[in-house]
Design a protein around this motif. Structure first.
Motif, mmCIF file in Angstrom:
data_model
loop_
_atom_site.group_PDB
_atom_site.id
_atom_site.type_symbol
_atom_site.label_atom_id
_atom_site.label_comp_id
_atom_site.label_asym_id
_atom_site.label_seq_id
_atom_site.Cartn_x
_atom_site.Cartn_y
_atom_site.Cartn_z
ATOM 1 N N PHE A 197 -14.696 9.729 3.641
ATOM 2 C CA PHE A 197 -13.437 9.443 2.955
ATOM 3 C C PHE A 197 -12.880 8.111 3.433
ATOM 4 C CE2 PHE A 197 -8.717 10.679 2.389
ATOM 5 C CZ PHE A 197 -8.680 10.085 1.137
ATOM 6 N N ASP A 198 -12.556 7.268 2.459
ATOM 7 C CA ASP A 198 -12.046 5.924 2.718
ATOM 8 C C ASP A 198 -10.623 5.838 2.153
ATOM 9 O OD1 ASP A 198 -11.769 3.232 3.223
ATOM 10 O OD2 ASP A 198 -13.254 2.579 1.753
ATOM 11 N N PRO A 199 -9.630 6.442 2.797
ATOM 12 C CA PRO A 199 -8.297 6.587 2.193
ATOM 13 C C PRO A 199 -7.551 5.281 1.972
ATOM 14 C CG PRO A 199 -8.234 7.205 4.497
ATOM 15 C CD PRO A 199 -9.688 6.997 4.155
ATOM 16 N N LEU A 200 -7.808 4.304 2.819
ATOM 17 C CA LEU A 200 -7.122 3.016 2.855
ATOM 18 C C LEU A 200 -5.664 3.160 3.300
ATOM 19 C CD1 LEU A 200 -7.975 0.082 2.437
ATOM 20 C CD2 LEU A 200 -7.015 0.171 0.159
ATOM 21 N N ILE A 201 -5.028 4.240 2.903
ATOM 22 C CA ILE A 201 -3.642 4.474 3.315
ATOM 23 C C ILE A 201 -3.484 5.887 3.872
ATOM 24 C CG2 ILE A 201 -2.724 2.941 1.528
ATOM 25 C CD1 ILE A 201 -1.767 5.616 0.137
ATOM 26 N N SER A 202 -2.444 6.073 4.621
ATOM 27 C CA SER A 202 -1.939 7.409 4.966
ATOM 28 C C SER A 202 -0.814 7.703 3.997
ATOM 29 C CB SER A 202 -1.421 7.415 6.404
ATOM 30 O OG SER A 202 -0.418 8.388 6.586
ATOM 31 N N ALA A 203 -0.885 8.846 3.312
ATOM 32 C CA ALA A 203 0.184 9.222 2.389
ATOM 33 C C ALA A 203 1.508 9.351 3.134
ATOM 34 C CB ALA A 203 -0.166 10.529 1.688
ATOM 35 N N TYR A 204 1.442 9.870 4.358
ATOM 36 C CA TYR A 204 2.647 10.030 5.179
ATOM 37 C C TYR A 204 3.219 8.663 5.551
ATOM 38 C CZ TYR A 204 5.687 11.526 9.016
ATOM 39 O OH TYR A 204 6.776 11.732 9.834
ATOM 40 N N LEU A 205 2.373 7.765 6.036
ATOM 41 C CA LEU A 205 2.826 6.445 6.459
ATOM 42 C C LEU A 205 3.389 5.651 5.280
ATOM 43 C CD1 LEU A 205 3.013 4.506 8.871
ATOM 44 C CD2 LEU A 205 0.714 3.703 8.305
ATOM 45 N N THR A 206 2.798 5.848 4.105
ATOM 46 C CA THR A 206 3.232 5.108 2.914
ATOM 47 C C THR A 206 4.532 5.664 2.343
ATOM 48 O OG1 THR A 206 0.957 4.533 2.340
ATOM 49 C CG2 THR A 206 2.589 4.392 0.584
ATOM 50 N N LYS A 207 4.524 6.924 1.972
ATOM 51 C CA LYS A 207 5.669 7.486 1.250
ATOM 52 C C LYS A 207 6.842 7.845 2.160
ATOM 53 C CE LYS A 207 3.925 7.250 -2.850
ATOM 54 N NZ LYS A 207 4.527 6.347 -3.873
ATOM 55 N N VAL A 208 6.565 8.319 3.353
ATOM 56 C CA VAL A 208 7.640 8.758 4.241
ATOM 57 C C VAL A 208 8.182 7.595 5.071
ATOM 58 C CG1 VAL A 208 8.282 10.323 6.114
ATOM 59 C CG2 VAL A 208 6.688 11.087 4.332
ATOM 60 N N VAL A 209 7.278 6.857 5.751
ATOM 61 C CA VAL A 209 7.714 5.786 6.646
ATOM 62 C C VAL A 209 8.035 4.505 5.884
ATOM 63 C CG1 VAL A 209 7.087 4.390 8.649
ATOM 64 C CG2 VAL A 209 6.363 6.778 8.534
ATOM 65 N N ASP A 210 7.131 4.076 5.004
ATOM 66 C CA ASP A 210 7.310 2.805 4.303
ATOM 67 C C ASP A 210 8.394 2.900 3.226
ATOM 68 O OD1 ASP A 210 6.513 0.111 4.202
ATOM 69 O OD2 ASP A 210 5.300 0.467 2.424
ATOM 70 N N TYR A 211 8.320 3.938 2.386
ATOM 71 C CA TYR A 211 9.285 4.098 1.297
ATOM 72 C C TYR A 211 10.569 4.788 1.748
ATOM 73 C CZ TYR A 211 6.047 2.684 -2.436
ATOM 74 O OH TYR A 211 5.214 1.979 -3.279
#
Length: 343
Positions: free
Chosen positions: A80-94
């Protein structure tokens, strides 16, 4: 080695394009595709036949939910090559903190279920290990890189004004509002002009700011086809990377930084641990604090120092095209898989 690419995607995101371009150049690697159009109509029999002889099954960026789905069907090692963490993107970044439990679960499940996990930077790998308790041995670091057949220098820009360029989807990590605030500081510099390509999350905020402060030195150019990006970037005199304030901005080296560097452009970007994994400030990039005044000051310095701008751009091109082109990225990827090939 045979690798089956699968997932609910068209396989056209930049990360996958770079990998595929490099893998196709390798005589000892065979790649086949099995896109998932609709899970309800998924042909399990056809998939099982397609995976015959495969050494690994690759699931591309953003397809967290495909990992568990494929793992139930296949007995092959899942990469798996996610490129992002959903948590890091939506929770922390957004800043969508109410989504924290679900987004953490999405990451944890997919990262744990896959046999091998790919990170684009060492910082990202360390985050996966610490936040989700993932075994470091199963995580490989494969930089995004660039397909140098698609991104390359053409003619030197011959603009009447000094053109500062950037492109992106206006997500928080990019810091587009901060770039526009830097443009406001420089609005009386008649020889400077900002060209911004793209749209998305922060676009309306940026557009309203430009209109409110009558920033005639900024041109919002909207979305551009992927195949036209090379021509557009070649027209920039100076390129701007990312300036977001979150931990995600500190962990990544985005697509556009590789693209700018491959074209020999001088880049100004936020000073982060992620970007310092490959780049050295004032050698092949200009790194600074992500404040409007610091960005503006560096733009003025680079505009006034053509020799420095050229040297930094040339050094960036040399490093990225030599060590992080599509073939080298594919080799890094395959070398990692070989270390984990089932005996």
């Amino acid at each position: 080695m045979k690798i089956l690419f699968t997932g609910k995607t068209d396989f056209k995101y930049n990360r996958v394009r770079v990998l595929l371009a490099g893998l196709k150049q390798m005589k000892d690697v065979k790649v086949e595709m099995f896109p998932i159009i609709n899970r309800k109509d998924f042909d399990q029999t056809a998939f099982i036949k397609a995976q015959e002889g495969a050494d690994f099954i690759y699931i591309p960026p953003f397809r967290h939910r495909d990992v568990k789905f494929i793992k139930k069907i296949s007995n092959k090692p899942i990469v798996f090559d996610p490129l992002i963490s959903a948590y890091l993107t939506k929770v922390v970044d957004y800043g969508h903190f109410w989504k924290a439990p679900f987004k953490y679960f999405i990451d944890k499940l997919s990262f744990s279920k896959c046999d091998l996990l790919i990170a684009d930077t060492l910082v990202h790998k360390q985050y996966f290990v610490k936040k989700f308790k993932i075994n470091a041995d199963k995580i490989g670091v494969v930089p995004v890189g660039v397909d140098t057949n698609l991104f390359f220098p053409t003619t030197k820009s011959d603009n009447q004004k000094f053109r500062i360029g950037s492109y992106g989807s206006f997500v928080p990590l990019q810091g587009m509002p901060i770039i526009i605030q830097a443009a406001e500081i420089l609005k009386d510099e008649e020889q400077l002009e900002f060209h911004i390509i793209g749209g998305g999350y922060k676009f309306k905020e940026v557009k309203n700011y430009i209109e409110k402060y009558k920033l005639n030195n900024v041109k919002l150019l909207g979305w551009l086809e992927y195949k036209k990006l090379n021509t557009a970037i070649n027209g920039f005199d100076l390129c701007l990377g990312i300036f977001g304030k979150s931990a995600k901005a500190d962990a990544v080296i985005p697509n556009k930084v590789f693209h700018y560097a491959a074209l020999g452009k001088c880049i100004v970007s936020k000073d982060t641990p992620g970007i310092r994994e490959l780049f050295t400030s004032r050698e092949n990039i200009i790194l600074c604090q992500n404040t409007p005044d610091q960005i503006a000051a560096n733009i003025l310095e680079i505009k006034q120092n053509n020799a420095l701008r050229t040297t930094i751009g040339d050094n960036a091109k040399q490093m990225i095209t030599s060590d992080y082109n599509h073939v080298k990225i594919a080799r890094i990827f395959i070398d990692f898989l070989k270390k984990h090939t089932p005996s």
